[in-house]
Design an enzyme around this catalytic site. Structure first.
Site, PDB file in Angstrom:
ATOM      1  CG  HIS A 120      -6.804  -2.206   3.924  1.00 22.53           C
ATOM      2  ND1 HIS A 120      -6.114  -1.068   3.600  1.00 22.53           N
ATOM      3  CD2 HIS A 120      -7.999  -2.100   3.295  1.00 22.53           C
ATOM      4  CE1 HIS A 120      -6.857  -0.301   2.817  1.00 22.53           C
ATOM      5  NE2 HIS A 120      -8.016  -0.897   2.618  1.00 22.53           N
ATOM      6  CG  ASP A 162      -1.960   1.074   1.199  1.00 19.33           C
ATOM      7  OD1 ASP A 162      -1.722   2.123   0.575  1.00 19.33           O
ATOM      8  OD2 ASP A 162      -3.016   0.870   1.804  1.00 19.33           O
ATOM      9  CB  ILE A 163       1.610   3.945  -2.479  1.00 19.84           C
ATOM     10  CG1 ILE A 163       0.209   4.385  -2.871  1.00 19.84           C
ATOM     11  CG2 ILE A 163       2.246   3.050  -3.513  1.00 19.84           C
ATOM     12  CD1 ILE A 163       0.198   5.301  -4.086  1.00 19.84           C
ATOM     13  CD  GLN A 175     -15.311  -0.239  -1.607  1.00 23.63           C
ATOM     14  OE1 GLN A 175     -16.496  -0.216  -1.338  1.00 23.63           O
ATOM     15  NE2 GLN A 175     -14.799  -1.096  -2.463  1.00 23.63           N
ATOM     16  CG  HIS A 208      -8.662  -3.229  -1.565  1.00 23.90           C
ATOM     17  ND1 HIS A 208      -9.584  -2.474  -2.262  1.00 23.90           N
ATOM     18  CD2 HIS A 208      -8.315  -2.476  -0.493  1.00 23.90           C
ATOM     19  CE1 HIS A 208      -9.769  -1.321  -1.648  1.00 23.90           C
ATOM     20  NE2 HIS A 208      -9.015  -1.300  -0.551  1.00 23.90           N
TER      21      HIS A 208
HETATM   22  P1  AMP Z   1      -9.939   1.655   0.694  1.00 26.27           P
HETATM   23  O1  AMP Z   1      -9.984   3.071   1.203  1.00 26.27           O
HETATM   24  O2  AMP Z   1     -10.289   0.616   1.710  1.00 26.27           O
HETATM   25  O3  AMP Z   1     -10.709   1.493  -0.590  1.00 26.27           O
HETATM   26  O4  AMP Z   1      -8.414   1.421   0.390  1.00 26.27           O
HETATM   27  C1  AMP Z   1      -7.753   1.962  -0.718  1.00 26.27           C
HETATM   28  C2  AMP Z   1      -6.299   1.783  -0.441  1.00 26.27           C
HETATM   29  O5  AMP Z   1      -5.581   1.775  -1.666  1.00 26.27           O
HETATM   30  C3  AMP Z   1      -5.690   2.884   0.426  1.00 26.27           C
HETATM   31  O6  AMP Z   1      -5.038   2.273   1.542  1.00 26.27           O
HETATM   32  C4  AMP Z   1      -4.660   3.551  -0.510  1.00 26.27           C
HETATM   33  O7  AMP Z   1      -3.507   3.978   0.199  1.00 26.27           O
HETATM   34  C5  AMP Z   1      -4.348   2.433  -1.485  1.00 26.27           C
HETATM   35  N1  AMP Z   1      -3.884   2.856  -2.786  1.00 26.27           N
HETATM   36  C6  AMP Z   1      -4.451   3.784  -3.586  1.00 26.27           C
HETATM   37  N2  AMP Z   1      -3.759   3.916  -4.739  1.00 26.27           N
HETATM   38  C7  AMP Z   1      -2.729   3.028  -4.670  1.00 26.27           C
HETATM   39  C8  AMP Z   1      -1.676   2.686  -5.542  1.00 26.27           C
HETATM   40  N3  AMP Z   1      -1.523   3.256  -6.742  1.00 26.27           N
HETATM   41  N4  AMP Z   1      -0.801   1.730  -5.132  1.00 26.27           N
HETATM   42  C9  AMP Z   1      -0.927   1.147  -3.939  1.00 26.27           C
HETATM   43  N5  AMP Z   1      -1.913   1.423  -3.082  1.00 26.27           N
HETATM   44  C10 AMP Z   1      -2.804   2.359  -3.434  1.00 26.27           C
END
Ligand code: AMP
Ligand code: ZN
Length: 137
Positions: free
Chosen positions: A101, A30-31, A93, A99
């Site tokens: 975490h 996760d970035i 979300q 996905h």
């Molecule tokens: P959610 O808010 O549960 O939908 O989680 C989305 C997650 O995706 C968040 O933790 C972001 O930090 C992560 N995220 C968004 N864009 C990227 C990306 N390009 N690469 C890796 N993680 C990402």
């Protein structure tokens, strides 16, 4: 779907630091993480949320989460590990592609380092991913 960031990651159109992959699942760093070892485990197909998973996808994600969780424990020995998903904007979300975490939790503030959201040091991500990959092998 064409604008889905996770579909682009699965397709390799957006670079990611991968830790695990099989036919149905991709796990990557996760970035936005503030804890070392925070991994996202995503279904490869564009499935919006838990309700839309078929049984094979659900089983594959659960198995991948279990394996990667064990590897995170082996690599980082966190005091705890949060495993969660969000379904729907009111639940938090933000990316509407299924996905899970995996978030290591440490005692105290417990963070080995932090970085600006969406601006991680790629080398640091890669170093963490390499430890997780080694623990998966
Ligand atoms: P959610 O808010 O549960 O939908 O989680 C989305 C997650 O995706 C968040 O933790 C972001 O930090 C992560 N995220 C968004 N864009 C990227 C990306 N390009 N690469 C890796 N993680 C990402
Ligand atoms: Zn998608």
């Amino acid at each position: 779907m064409s604008n889905c960031v996770f579909c682009k990651i699965v397709a390799g159109q957006i670079p990611s630091t991968r830790v695990y992959e099989d036919d149905l699942v991709l796990a990557f760093m996760d970035i936005g993480q503030v804890n070392p070892g925070h991994v996202l485990v995503a279904a490869k197909p564009h499935v919006e949320n838990v309700y839309a998973l078929d049984d094979a996808q659900a089983a594959a994600v659960a198995l991948a989460c279990t394996r990667v969780a064990r590897a995170i424990r082996a690599a980082f020995a966190p005091a705890g590990l949060s495993v969660y998903q969000a379904n729907g904007a009111p639940a938090g979300q933000t990316v509407f592609h299924y996905h899970v975490h995996l978030v290591p939790r440490h005692d105290g503030d417990g963070m080995a380092f932090t970085w600006p959201v969406n601006n991680p040091p790629r080398a640091q991500l890669e170093a963490h991913a390499a430890k997780i990959r080694a623990a998966l092998a």
